[in-house]
Design an enzyme around this catalytic site. Structure first.
Site, PDB file in Angstrom:
ATOM      1  N   ASP A  13       0.816  -1.223   0.000  1.00 27.20           N
ATOM      2  CA  ASP A  13       0.000   0.000   0.000  1.00 27.20           C
ATOM      3  C   ASP A  13       0.845   1.266   0.000  1.00 27.20           C
ATOM      4  O   ASP A  13       0.686   2.140  -0.847  1.00 27.20           O
ATOM      5  CB  ASP A  13      -0.916   0.042   1.233  1.00 27.20           C
ATOM      6  CG  ASP A  13      -2.062  -0.957   1.130  1.00 27.20           C
ATOM      7  OD1 ASP A  13      -2.382  -1.394   0.016  1.00 27.20           O
ATOM      8  OD2 ASP A  13      -2.631  -1.306   2.194  1.00 27.20           O
ATOM      9  N   ARG A  93       0.029   5.053  17.199  1.00 28.64           N
ATOM     10  CA  ARG A  93      -0.340   6.089  16.210  1.00 28.64           C
ATOM     11  C   ARG A  93       0.030   7.510  16.622  1.00 28.64           C
ATOM     12  O   ARG A  93       0.592   8.251  15.824  1.00 28.64           O
ATOM     13  CB  ARG A  93      -1.827   6.006  15.859  1.00 28.64           C
ATOM     14  CG  ARG A  93      -2.263   4.685  15.274  1.00 28.64           C
ATOM     15  CD  ARG A  93      -1.446   4.259  14.094  1.00 28.64           C
ATOM     16  NE  ARG A  93      -1.820   2.941  13.618  1.00 28.64           N
ATOM     17  CZ  ARG A  93      -1.116   2.209  12.777  1.00 28.64           C
ATOM     18  NH1 ARG A  93       0.038   2.658  12.309  1.00 28.64           N
ATOM     19  NH2 ARG A  93      -1.525   1.023  12.394  1.00 28.64           N
ATOM     20  N   ASP A 122      -7.485   3.887  12.789  1.00 25.05           N
ATOM     21  CA  ASP A 122      -6.173   4.505  12.607  1.00 25.05           C
ATOM     22  C   ASP A 122      -6.219   5.799  11.787  1.00 25.05           C
ATOM     23  O   ASP A 122      -5.497   6.744  12.070  1.00 25.05           O
ATOM     24  CB  ASP A 122      -5.203   3.498  11.987  1.00 25.05           C
ATOM     25  CG  ASP A 122      -4.834   2.399  12.981  1.00 25.05           C
ATOM     26  OD1 ASP A 122      -4.890   2.677  14.193  1.00 25.05           O
ATOM     27  OD2 ASP A 122      -4.501   1.279  12.550  1.00 25.05           O
ATOM     28  N   SER A 174      -4.550  -8.888   8.325  1.00 23.91           N
ATOM     29  CA  SER A 174      -3.982  -7.556   8.418  1.00 23.91           C
ATOM     30  C   SER A 174      -3.364  -7.423   9.806  1.00 23.91           C
ATOM     31  O   SER A 174      -4.022  -7.666  10.814  1.00 23.91           O
ATOM     32  CB  SER A 174      -5.082  -6.515   8.209  1.00 23.91           C
ATOM     33  OG  SER A 174      -4.650  -5.283   8.717  1.00 23.91           O
TER      34      SER A 174
HETATM   35  N1  ARG Z   1      -8.481  -2.533  16.316  1.00 24.23           N
HETATM   36  C1  ARG Z   1      -7.230  -2.099  16.821  1.00 24.23           C
HETATM   37  C2  ARG Z   1      -7.234  -0.628  17.040  1.00 24.23           C
HETATM   38  O1  ARG Z   1      -8.042   0.038  16.490  1.00 24.23           O
HETATM   39  C3  ARG Z   1      -6.074  -2.545  15.987  1.00 24.23           C
HETATM   40  C4  ARG Z   1      -5.983  -2.015  14.567  1.00 24.23           C
HETATM   41  C5  ARG Z   1      -4.791  -2.636  13.936  1.00 24.23           C
HETATM   42  N2  ARG Z   1      -4.578  -2.312  12.590  1.00 24.23           N
HETATM   43  C6  ARG Z   1      -4.299  -3.269  11.671  1.00 24.23           C
HETATM   44  N3  ARG Z   1      -3.959  -2.875  10.483  1.00 24.23           N
HETATM   45  N4  ARG Z   1      -4.345  -4.537  11.940  1.00 24.23           N
HETATM   46  O2  ARG Z   1      -6.428  -0.111  17.764  1.00 24.23           O
END
Ligand code: ARG
Length: 398
Positions: A13, A93, A122, A174
Site C-alpha cells: 500500500d 499512532r 487509525d 492484516s
Molecule cells: N483494532 C485495533 C485498534 O483500532 C487494531 C488495529 C490494527 N490495525 C491493523 N492494520 N491490523 O487499535
C-alpha cells in the site's frame, strides 16, 4: 516542488502510495518509517522506498520514546479498551503523528500522508492528531482516494511502475505490530464464530505446546515503573521485550474479541500482548496492596475513560494530559515486588510485597493475633444501616 511526508511501512500500500502521490499531486515524497516493533531491514526499506520514487527516507528507532512517553502512561492508567485490549496500535499512532509533524516542519513540507484505510480507527488517530498538532498541514490518504479495487489491481500498478513488491506470500491477515502487542484482523477472522487457526499468532506459543512446568517472574516496581525482572535490572524497552518472550513461550497474552470501532462497526480482532498482560496484572496487584479503597475504585472509572479517549484518537488533548496527572499523582506508592506465575496461557499473580503496603495482617487475621475491634464494627454497622430503618425504630441504642 512542494513536499509530502509519508508514513511508510514498506508494504504494498504505502509503496504504491509513493508513486501515486507523485503522479496525482505532483509532490516530492519523503518517507518516514517509525521503528517501534520488530527490527526492520533498514537497507531494504530504504531501497524499496527509493525505487518507488521517494526522494528521502527517514527510519527512526522510536522504541525508547514509545515506551517512556506512550506505553508507560497507559500502563499507569491500566488502560484496556472495553476492558480487554491493551491498545498497542492505539498508542503507536500518536507517536507516529508526532514525528510525522516534526519531520514535516524540519523539511518545510505542507503535506503529510498515511496508508490507513477509510474503515478503521487509525485514520482517525492520524488525521485528528495531525490536525491538533498543526492544522495548516494538508493530509493525503491515498487508500481513501485511489481507484484500485483489489489487491491484484494494486500489484499490477506496482509491476507496471517497477515498484518493488514483497516476494514473500502475503499473510492472509492484516497485522500491526509493536512492542506493546500485535493486532491481527481480517481474513478468516472476519467470522466471529471461527476459532483463529494457530498460523494467525506470531508471538505466543499454542497453549498445547507450552511448557508443562510453570515459570515464575518477579517484577520489581519503583514508583510506578517496572525496573527489574527476577532481580535483574532492565531498561523499559528490554523489559517489555523480555516479557514478550517469556510470556509468549507460555502462551500468555492472547485476546480474542469483538470490539466497537469508533467508526461504528463491530470488528473481530485478535491480539497478542504477553508483556502488556503481565505488567497490567502485576500493576493492578500492587495497586490492590497500596491504594486505599476510594482511590482504587475511582481510578478504575478513569481507566475506562482513558482507554476510550486514547482508542478514539484523542491523545493530544487536555483531558488525556489531565488524566495522566491523576494517574501519576500517587505513583510513588507503586513500589514493590509482584510475583507472577506463567503457565498454560495464564499470568497469575501469586505474591506481592511493598514498603507502602496498607495491608495489615493483625487486622485481617482470623487467628489469635487478631486486633480488630468487634465493638467498632457493631457501631459502624448500626450507623451504616440507620438511614434505612423504619422511623419508629430509629433510635440508637447500645
Ligand atoms: N483494532 C485495533 C485498534 O483500532 C487494531 C488495529 C490494527 N490495525 C491493523 N492494520 N491490523 O487499535
Amino acid at each position: 516542488m512542494d513536499k509530502v511526508i509519508l508514513a511508510y511501512s514498506g508494504g504494498l500500500d504505502t509503496s504504491c502510495a509513493i508513486k501515486w502521490i507523485k503522479d496525482n499531486y505532483g509532490l516530492e515524497v519523503i518517507c518516514f518509517s517509525a521503528f517501534i516493533g520488530e527490527v526492520p531491514d533498514k537497507k531494504l526499506l530504504r531501497r524499496r522506498a527509493r525505487l518507488a520514487g521517494a526522494s528521502k527516507v527517514y527510519i527512526e528507532d522510536l522504541r525508547p520514546e514509545f515506551a517512556q512517553d506512550f506505553i508507560l502512561p497507559a500502563l499507569l492508567a491500566e488502560a484496556k479498551y472495553e476492558g480487554k485490549y491493551p491498545m498497542a496500535t492505539s498508542l503507536g499512532r500518536p507517536l507516529i503523528v508526532k514525528h510525522l509533524v516534526k519531520i514535516a516542519h524540519r523539511e518545510g513540507a505542507r503535506y503529510v500522508a498515511h496508508g490507513c484505510s477509510g474503515k478503521g480507527n487509525d485514520q482517525v488517530r492520524i488525521e485528528v492528531g495531525v490536525r491538533t498538532l498543526d492544522p495548516s498541514l494538508k493530509i493525503i490518504a491515498p487508500l481513501k482516494e485511489w481507484e484500485f479495487k483489489s489487491r491484484e489491481e494494486e500489484i499490477d500498478y506496482a509491476k507496471t511502475h517497477k515498484i518493488p513488491v514483497s516476494v514473500t506470500k502475503k499473510s492472509p491477515y492484516s497485522i500491526d505490530k509493536n512492542i506493546w502487542g500485535i493486532a491481527i484482523e481480517a481474513g478468516l477472522l472476519e467470522d466471529p464464530n471461527v476459532e483463529p487457526s494457530e498460523d494467525a499468532y506470531y508471538m505466543t506459543q499454542a497453549i498445547g505446546k507450552t511448557p508443562k512446568a510453570a515459570q515464575y517472574v518477579t517484577i520489581t516496581w519503583d514508583k510506578g515503573v517496572p525496573k527489574k525482572l527476577n532481580g535483574k535490572a532492565y531498561d523499559l524497552v528490554s523489559l517489555i521485550e523480555r516479557l514478550n518472550t517469556l510470556g509468549g513461550r507460555h502462551g500468555v497474552g492472547r485476546i480474542d474479541m469483538v470490539e466497537n470501532r469508533l467508526v461504528g462497526i463491530k470488528s473481530r480482532e485478535i491480539y497478542e500482548a504477553p508483556a502488556a498482560v503481565i505488567l497490567l496484572e502485576s500493576l493492578r496487584a500492587l495497586g490492590e496492596l497500596v491504594y486505599d479503597r476510594e482511590f482504587f475504585h475511582y481510578k478504575r472509572l478513569l481507566s475506562e475513560k482513558y482507554a476510550e479517549l486514547v482508542y478514539y484518537g484523542l491523545w493530544f488533548t487536555p483531558l488525556r494530559e489531565a488524566l495522566d496527572a491523576f494517574f501519576g499523582r500517587h505513583k510513588g506508592k507503586l513500589t514493590g515486588n509482584v510475583r507472577v506465575k506463567l503457565h498454560r496461557g495464564h499470568a497469575i499473580v501469586v505474591g506481592r510485597t511493598s514498603p507502602r503496603s496498607l495491608y495489615s495482617e493483625k487486622l485481617a487475621t482470623y487467628s489469635a493475633k487478631d486486633t480488630f475491634s468487634r465493638e467498632a464494627a457493631n457501631g459502624f454497622v448500626k450507623l451504616w444501616g440507620l438511614p434505612y430503618e423504619k422511623p419508629h425504630t430509629r433510635e440508637l441504642q447500645n
